[in-house]
Design an enzyme around this catalytic site. Structure first.
Site, PDB file in Angstrom:
ATOM      1  N   LYS A 170     -11.315  -5.143   3.920  1.00 16.44           N
ATOM      2  CA  LYS A 170     -11.199  -5.853   2.653  1.00 16.44           C
ATOM      3  C   LYS A 170     -12.354  -5.491   1.696  1.00 16.44           C
ATOM      4  CE  LYS A 170      -7.437  -8.301   3.494  1.00 16.44           C
ATOM      5  NZ  LYS A 170      -6.865  -7.979   4.819  1.00 16.44           N
TER       6      LYS A 170
HETATM    7  C1  LIG Z   1      -5.939  -9.254   5.549  1.00 12.66           C
HETATM    8  C2  LIG Z   1      -4.984 -10.274   5.116  1.00 12.66           C
HETATM    9  C3  LIG Z   1      -4.830 -11.500   5.771  1.00 12.66           C
HETATM   10  C4  LIG Z   1      -5.454 -11.818   7.084  1.00 12.66           C
HETATM   11  O1  LIG Z   1      -6.784 -11.581   7.190  1.00 12.66           O
HETATM   12  P1  LIG Z   1      -7.469 -11.246   8.584  1.00 12.66           P
HETATM   13  O2  LIG Z   1      -8.909 -11.488   8.263  1.00 12.66           O
HETATM   14  O3  LIG Z   1      -7.188  -9.813   8.900  1.00 12.66           O
HETATM   15  O4  LIG Z   1      -6.942 -12.191   9.587  1.00 12.66           O
HETATM   16  C5  LIG Z   1      -3.975 -12.446   5.245  1.00 12.66           C
HETATM   17  N1  LIG Z   1      -3.279 -12.194   4.128  1.00 12.66           N
HETATM   18  C6  LIG Z   1      -3.374 -11.026   3.486  1.00 12.66           C
HETATM   19  C7  LIG Z   1      -2.588 -10.818   2.246  1.00 12.66           C
HETATM   20  C8  LIG Z   1      -4.201 -10.023   3.971  1.00 12.66           C
HETATM   21  O5  LIG Z   1      -4.246  -8.844   3.346  1.00 12.66           O
END
Ligand SMILES: *Cc1c(COP(=O)(O)O)cnc(C)c1O
Length: 400
Positions: free
Chosen positions: A186
């Site tokens: 992210k």
């Molecule tokens: C990455 C993501 C998540 C979940 O996050 P994690 O930290 O990987 O559990 C949820 N929603 C969206 C849209 C994402 O891109």
């Protein structure tokens, strides 16, 4: 994105601070921890940057969604409206609480379509959970109006759009609760981690307790704390939070870099007949982590994606065929492939999903390409990439 491209001295210093004390736990150990409270610091930074009263960090973005829903009172049998284009975490969080995910069409924002949401509401609907996919947002004003009219919760999944805004408000702060992920890819990352923000004190207190086994965090003695309600362990560790503390300080720098790189790519595609950009709602500002555009047809979109890869342009996704992000490939959900038995209620109410199709979502997703905007590119690299994309795409379009 991703933020790991920019790891440096700041991240190392924050982590070292935690390792020097040996205290990896976010609560307690007051005498040993040399005054570091990284999770708390990250919460303060998040609330301050997002202009909300409260923030709670947790162990992942998926945990943030689960804790947000639980804290707002979503439970067994409640329906939660989610988009057909999202990450699997959306329905995982809903199902984890025994609630029912209701897949609903997207529009040319690539996010929940307000008209489809209104049609999906039943007397069991409890929450609407738009997902701000690939750096841009759902049209929150009409969604919020629908939620107010029907007395529903609005829970924003801003995991892919941290730093974007709508009507001048940071994404995540518009609805009742907003969720972020700091996972390994992210825009700001701490390996595994997440956070939620809210102005609602009750939801915040619930999130604080629920994410730590229901502990009420009253007094200094952890063993003597009471448990007003059932919870779970969704805690973040101090080590992860330390990386997050460094990264969130750099968020606005990251956003500027992403925006610059985005505009370089966009300028190259601007003149191409047949390419249309994804719709960004009128008052919305993206976080520029992806550039999303439509081709004239599904066949051309497929062809363009293949040609881009063949020419060395990585990171351009055709989500329509992707296993993770679009309903067409979620056989584990539609077939209810659960390790153990699911409740009869879940089984009955999801049984219709198997043969359900979403032509309106297909119309947009079938023609969409989504290209990652990296932080680590130099200006020249971004420019070369833009020129190459233009060359490849114009060839594809002129062959049509
Ligand atoms: C990455 C993501 C998540 C979940 O996050 P994690 O930290 O990987 O559990 C949820 N929603 C969206 C849209 C994402 O891109």
């Amino acid at each position: 994105m991703p933020g790991f491209e920019m790891f440096g001295a700041l991240e190392r210093a924050e982590v070292q601070d935690v390792l020097d004390s040996g205290v990896l736990m976010r609560y307690g150990f007051d005498g040993m921890r040399n005054g570091h409270w990284k999770a708390r610091e990250l919460e303060q930074a998040l609330a301050s940057r997002m202009n909300t009263r409260f923030a709670q960090t947790v162990s992942s973005g998926t945990a943030a969604l689960t804790v947000a829903l639980a804290s707002a009172g979503v439970g067994a049998g409640d329906e939660v409206i989610i988009p057909t284009f999202t990450f699997v975490a959306s329905f995982e969080a809903v199902l984890a609480l025994g609630a029912i995910p209701v897949l609903t069409d997207i529009d040319d924002t690539l996010c929940l379509d307000p008209a489809a949401v209104e049609k999906a509401i039943t007397d069991r609907t409890k929450a609407v959970m738009p997902v701000h996919m690939c750096g841009s947002m759902a049209d929150l004003k009409p969604l919020s109006a629908i939620c107010k009219k029907h007395d529903l919760l609005l829970i924003e999944d801003a995991c892919q759009a941290i730093g974007g805004s709508y009507e001048g408000k940071p994404l995540g702060s518009y609805g009742d609760v907003g969720c972020f992920s700091f996972d390994y890819v992210k825009t700001i990352t701490c390996g595994e981690g997440g956070g939620l923000i809210t102005d609602n004190e009750t939801f915040y207190r619930n999130a604080d307790h629920y994410s730590d086994h229901g502990h009420d965090h009253v007094g200094k003695d952890r063993g003597a704390e009471s448990h007003p309600f059932l919870g779970y362990n969704f805690r973040i560790s101090e080590l992860n939070a330390a990386v997050g503390v460094a990264q969130i300080k750099r968020l606005d720098d990251f956003l500027r870099i992403q925006e610059n790189h985005y505009h370089i790519l966009e300028e190259n595609l601007a003149g191409l007949k047949g390419i249309t950009m994804r719709k960004v709602p009128e008052t919305g500002v993206q976080n520029y982590s992806f550039m999303n555009f439509f081709l004239p047809s599904e066949a051309l979109a497929r062809k363009a994606q293949k040609a881009l890869v063949a020419e060395g342009i990585d990171g351009c996704f055709y989500w329509y065929d992707n296993n993770w992000h679009y309903y067409r490939k979620w056989e584990h959900l539609t077939g209810l492939k659960s390790l153990g038995p699911v409740s009869r209620d879940v089984e009955l109410r999801l049984s219709g999903l198997k043969n359900r199709t979403f032509p309106k979502s297909d119309h947009w997703m079938g023609r969409n390409l989504s290209c990652l905007v990296k932080l680590g590119w130099s200006r020249e690299e971004a420019a070369q990439r833009g020129e190459k994309m233009k060359e490849v795409l114009s060839k594809i379009l002129s062959s049509a």
